[in-house]
Enzyme design. Structure first.
Site, short mmCIF file in Angstrom:
data_model
loop_
_atom_site.label_atom_id
_atom_site.label_comp_id
_atom_site.label_asym_id
_atom_site.label_seq_id
_atom_site.Cartn_x
_atom_site.Cartn_y
_atom_site.Cartn_z
N PHE A 139 1.44 -18.62 -20.91
CA PHE A 139 0.50 -18.03 -19.97
C PHE A 139 1.11 -16.76 -19.39
O PHE A 139 2.14 -16.80 -18.72
CB PHE A 139 0.16 -19.01 -18.85
CG PHE A 139 -0.77 -18.47 -17.82
CD1 PHE A 139 -2.03 -18.04 -18.16
CD2 PHE A 139 -0.38 -18.37 -16.49
CE1 PHE A 139 -2.91 -17.55 -17.22
CE2 PHE A 139 -1.24 -17.86 -15.53
CZ PHE A 139 -2.51 -17.45 -15.89
N GLU A 161 -0.38 -21.28 -25.98
CA GLU A 161 0.42 -20.07 -25.88
C GLU A 161 0.96 -19.91 -24.46
O GLU A 161 0.44 -20.51 -23.53
CB GLU A 161 -0.41 -18.83 -26.27
CG GLU A 161 -1.60 -18.55 -25.37
CD GLU A 161 -2.45 -17.40 -25.87
OE1 GLU A 161 -2.43 -17.11 -27.08
OE2 GLU A 161 -3.15 -16.79 -25.04
N GLU A 172 -8.84 -8.03 -29.40
CA GLU A 172 -8.59 -8.20 -27.97
C GLU A 172 -7.10 -8.42 -27.71
O GLU A 172 -6.45 -9.23 -28.38
CB GLU A 172 -9.41 -9.36 -27.43
CG GLU A 172 -10.90 -9.19 -27.70
CD GLU A 172 -11.78 -9.98 -26.75
OE1 GLU A 172 -11.25 -10.58 -25.80
OE2 GLU A 172 -13.00 -9.99 -26.97
N GLY A 209 -16.28 -17.31 -24.43
CA GLY A 209 -16.98 -17.35 -23.15
C GLY A 209 -16.24 -18.12 -22.07
O GLY A 209 -16.84 -18.59 -21.11
N ARG A 240 -17.96 -9.69 -34.28
CA ARG A 240 -19.36 -9.31 -34.01
C ARG A 240 -19.36 -8.05 -33.14
O ARG A 240 -18.33 -7.62 -32.64
CB ARG A 240 -20.07 -10.44 -33.25
CG ARG A 240 -19.37 -10.82 -31.95
CD ARG A 240 -20.14 -11.87 -31.17
NE ARG A 240 -19.37 -12.43 -30.07
CZ ARG A 240 -19.22 -11.87 -28.88
NH1 ARG A 240 -19.78 -10.71 -28.61
NH2 ARG A 240 -18.50 -12.46 -27.94
N ASN A 255 -13.02 -10.79 -32.00
CA ASN A 255 -14.45 -11.13 -31.96
C ASN A 255 -15.11 -10.52 -33.18
O ASN A 255 -15.15 -9.30 -33.34
CB ASN A 255 -15.10 -10.60 -30.67
CG ASN A 255 -14.94 -11.57 -29.53
OD1 ASN A 255 -15.40 -12.71 -29.59
ND2 ASN A 255 -14.25 -11.15 -28.49
#
Length: 393
Positions: free
Chosen positions: A125, A123, A198, A87, A215, A213
């Site tokens: 950018f 990591e 992702e 989030g 879920r 993720n």
């Protein structure tokens, strides 16, 4: 029990308790949640499997001094991330060595407060990326399918606002490779049920694993529209021990789908959450329009949870048609009693850059700045921690 609930999405202990009490959890096994729910562990696992990963740390980082040395090896700018994050929480960009310690400590403190875990990773950018994710489904019989991608590049404060499928930014070869790597990622960890791999895609078209993720996600209806697969039904059947009802050869992406998240927040006050009582409500309907919500007239929005109160999803033959349908659907929305982002989304969809698919997670501010308002509006775009002033005519 379903893995839809955010409070349980990464709680492997809850999954174990379900198993101990003879309750079937609709989602992955506890061990897989431990492995992939922790982002630094997931990165290491994907590196070992040969999935492209953004250059960065392979082991978790616990202090700023160690992190600074690793950041120098990686090369600035770097992204500091919470291993248990989600989030948009526990994420900070450090442009150089001078600001690294401050940003690391801020991200770590936020992670500890939000997730009870101060484990971090670092990591490189990637500037001006697209956020593109692949929906996968896997059963307990060894079958894994990829159901195409969702482009989630329209974000504020690392929170998605608009999702769509297919992505307007990737070609067929890139799409094929991303789907193959997503399946490889799921098989590597023995994943079962619904999950999302992702990726970020750089301006040159290179893509890198970002996280998984473990879920079903808020934007899953987008995939349901274009693939014709009922993901929730598949979840339940998989949890009951049944094999997937589709194979990879059966998956054909047709048309275009788009989702807008309706949030109870005030764009004119830095998107401040606006809990309160809904005094009047009208939501759109019709062919190719779906609304997911639990609100109703006289519903009291509590101040304790995420500000999203509804999702509007549309489907049409192509992207241009889907945008027009979404604009029409948003025009029908009436929510009185609380402030929402409906008008802001309506204006965003009408911007040429969005309609041309010319948007990244970093350059979204250019669309925000071009949104024409009747009066000056301050918008907080905190994913780059800058306040932009929107000037009307």
């Amino acid at each position: 029990l379903s893995s839809v609930g955010f409070s349980f999405q990464k709680n492997s202990e809850f999954v174990r308790k379900c198993k101990e009490n003879g309750i079937t959890f609709i989602g992955p096994d506890a061990d897989v949640i431990d492995k992939m729910g922790n982002k630094s562990h997931a990165r290491k696992t994907m590196m070992d499997a040969g999935v492209p990963v953004v250059p960065g740390t392979k082991e978790p980082v616990y202090d700023a001094e160690t992190g600074k040395k690793l950041a120098e090896e990686i090369g600035y700018p770097v992204m500091i991330k919470a291993s248990s994050g989600g989030g948009g929480k526990g994420m900070r960009v450090a442009a150089n060595e001078d600001e690294f310690e401050f940003q690391f400590n801020m991200a770590q403190r936020e992670s500890a407060n939000a997730f009870g875990d101060d484990t971090m990773y670092i990591e490189r950018f990637v500037e001006n990326p697209r956020h593109v994710e692949i929906q996968i489904m896997a059963d307990s019989h060894g079958n894994v399918v990829a159901l195409g991608e969702r482009d989630c590049s329209v974000q504020r404060n690392h929170q998605k606002l608009i999702e769509e499928s297919p992505s307007p930014a990737i070609d067929e070869e890139t799409r094929r490779k991303m789907n193959e790597y997503a399946v490889l990622a799921a098989k590597t960890v023995g994943y079962t049920n619904a999950g999302t791999i992702e990726f970020i895609v750089d301006p040159k078209g290179n893509f890198y694993f970002m996280e998984m993720n473990t879920r079903i996600q808020v934007e899953h209806p987008v995939t349901e529209f274009v693939s014709g697969v009922d993901l929730i039904k598949e979840q339940i059947c998989i949890a009951a021990g049944e094999p997937l009802s589709v194979q990879q050869k059966d998956i054909e992406i047709r048309g275009h789908a788009m989702e807008c998240r309706i949030n109870a927040e005030d764009p004119e006050r830095h998107f401040m959450p606006c809990p309160g009582k809904i005094t009047d409500l009208h939501l759109p309907g019709g062919n190719g329009i779906r609304v997911d919500t639990a609100v109703y007239n006289d519903y009291a929005i509590p101040p304790y949870y995420d500000s999203m109160i509804a999702k509007i999803i549309v489907y049409d033959k192509d992207r241009r048609s889907a945008i027009r349908k979404m604009i029409s659907a948003l025009g029908e929305v009436a929510i009185e009693g609380v402030k929402t982002n409906v008008d802001f989304l309506y204006e965003l969809l009408n911007q040429p850059d969005f309609q041309d698919g010319n948007i990244t997670t970093d350059s979204f501010h250019s669309i925000i700045r071009s949104c024409k308002r009747k009066s000056g509006v301050n918008i907080l775009y905190s994913s780059v921690e800058i306040t932009y002033l929107l000037k009307g005519n």
